[in-house]
Scaffold this motif. Sequence first.
Motif, PDB file in Angstrom:
ATOM      1  N   THR A  59      70.572  24.827  32.429  1.00 49.28           N
ATOM      2  CA  THR A  59      71.280  24.697  31.154  1.00 49.28           C
ATOM      3  C   THR A  59      70.937  23.359  30.506  1.00 49.28           C
ATOM      4  O   THR A  59      70.433  22.443  31.173  1.00 49.28           O
ATOM      5  N   PRO A  60      71.238  23.194  29.219  1.00 51.23           N
ATOM      6  CA  PRO A  60      70.998  21.897  28.564  1.00 51.23           C
ATOM      7  C   PRO A  60      71.753  20.747  29.236  1.00 51.23           C
ATOM      8  O   PRO A  60      71.336  19.601  29.162  1.00 51.23           O
ATOM      9  N   GLU A  61      72.841  21.060  29.908  1.00 50.00           N
ATOM     10  CA  GLU A  61      73.624  20.033  30.604  1.00 50.00           C
ATOM     11  C   GLU A  61      73.035  19.697  31.971  1.00 50.00           C
ATOM     12  O   GLU A  61      73.547  18.824  32.670  1.00 50.00           O
ATOM     13  N   GLY A  62      71.987  20.402  32.374  1.00 56.21           N
ATOM     14  CA  GLY A  62      71.353  20.135  33.657  1.00 56.21           C
ATOM     15  C   GLY A  62      71.896  20.948  34.807  1.00 56.21           C
ATOM     16  O   GLY A  62      71.490  20.759  35.945  1.00 56.21           O
ATOM     17  N   GLN A  63      72.815  21.850  34.548  1.00 52.99           N
ATOM     18  CA  GLN A  63      73.344  22.702  35.616  1.00 52.99           C
ATOM     19  C   GLN A  63      72.332  23.802  35.927  1.00 52.99           C
ATOM     20  O   GLN A  63      71.627  24.276  35.044  1.00 52.99           O
ATOM     21  N   ASN A  64      72.276  24.197  37.191  1.00 50.37           N
ATOM     22  CA  ASN A  64      71.342  25.241  37.602  1.00 50.37           C
ATOM     23  C   ASN A  64      71.702  25.735  38.987  1.00 50.37           C
ATOM     24  O   ASN A  64      72.587  25.184  39.642  1.00 50.37           O
ATOM     25  N   ILE A  65      70.990  26.745  39.403  1.00 50.67           N
ATOM     26  CA  ILE A  65      71.098  27.255  40.765  1.00 50.67           C
ATOM     27  C   ILE A  65      69.769  26.940  41.434  1.00 50.67           C
ATOM     28  O   ILE A  65      68.711  27.389  40.981  1.00 50.67           O
ATOM     29  N   LEU A  66      69.802  26.148  42.475  1.00 51.83           N
ATOM     30  CA  LEU A  66      68.603  25.751  43.198  1.00 51.83           C
ATOM     31  C   LEU A  66      68.432  26.694  44.390  1.00 51.83           C
ATOM     32  O   LEU A  66      69.358  26.865  45.187  1.00 51.83           O
ATOM     33  N   VAL A  67      67.280  27.322  44.501  1.00 53.26           N
ATOM     34  CA  VAL A  67      67.074  28.291  45.578  1.00 53.26           C
ATOM     35  C   VAL A  67      65.635  28.196  46.093  1.00 53.26           C
ATOM     36  O   VAL A  67      64.701  27.960  45.325  1.00 53.26           O
ATOM     37  N   ALA A  68      65.505  28.361  47.387  1.00 54.20           N
ATOM     38  CA  ALA A  68      64.175  28.401  47.999  1.00 54.20           C
ATOM     39  C   ALA A  68      63.543  29.752  47.687  1.00 54.20           C
ATOM     40  O   ALA A  68      64.237  30.773  47.653  1.00 54.20           O
ATOM     41  N   PRO A  69      62.246  29.793  47.452  1.00 52.96           N
ATOM     42  CA  PRO A  69      61.595  31.069  47.156  1.00 52.96           C
ATOM     43  C   PRO A  69      61.842  32.119  48.238  1.00 52.96           C
ATOM     44  O   PRO A  69      62.038  33.295  47.930  1.00 52.96           O
ATOM     45  N   GLU A  70      61.876  31.703  49.500  1.00 54.17           N
ATOM     46  CA  GLU A  70      62.103  32.635  50.604  1.00 54.17           C
ATOM     47  C   GLU A  70      63.471  33.301  50.490  1.00 54.17           C
ATOM     48  O   GLU A  70      63.620  34.492  50.754  1.00 54.17           O
ATOM     49  N   LYS A  71      64.467  32.526  50.123  1.00 52.67           N
ATOM     50  CA  LYS A  71      65.828  33.043  49.995  1.00 52.67           C
ATOM     51  C   LYS A  71      65.932  34.019  48.827  1.00 52.67           C
ATOM     52  O   LYS A  71      66.541  35.086  48.944  1.00 52.67           O
ATOM     53  N   LEU A  72      65.332  33.671  47.701  1.00 55.15           N
ATOM     54  CA  LEU A  72      65.359  34.570  46.546  1.00 55.15           C
ATOM     55  C   LEU A  72      64.639  35.873  46.879  1.00 55.15           C
ATOM     56  O   LEU A  72      65.123  36.958  46.552  1.00 55.15           O
ATOM     57  N   LEU A  73      63.503  35.779  47.547  1.00 54.33           N
ATOM     58  CA  LEU A  73      62.764  36.981  47.919  1.00 54.33           C
ATOM     59  C   LEU A  73      63.576  37.863  48.861  1.00 54.33           C
ATOM     60  O   LEU A  73      63.632  39.085  48.688  1.00 54.33           O
TER      61      LEU A  73
END
Length: 106
Positions: free
Chosen positions: A60-74
Amino acid sequence: MRDPTGQRAFVIWQNKNLAKLLIRDNWADYQLKKISLKDLVEKLIPYLRKEQTTILMDLTPEGQNILVAPEKLLLDLKNYLEQVYMQKPELFQDMRFPLPRHIHLN
């Protein structure tokens, strides 16, 4: 881009409108590109894994996000697609969605 720990990161959004909010200032020269779920699972995530790049989701413009490892998303996508396949296998007939059994986790 770098994540909060300094590791290289790739930003993806599930919503085009949210992404458009960031196309200004430091991001003014960037352009949005739509990617299919199939290409995300079969090409982009494996590439990010190989390059040891984390994924920032829905920044988001405020810098919020969801950080995820590619392995976990997969893994999460594979599990979700397996559930969908069990309930509606016809959705996979046109090959628009990746077949869960073809998603390799290692």
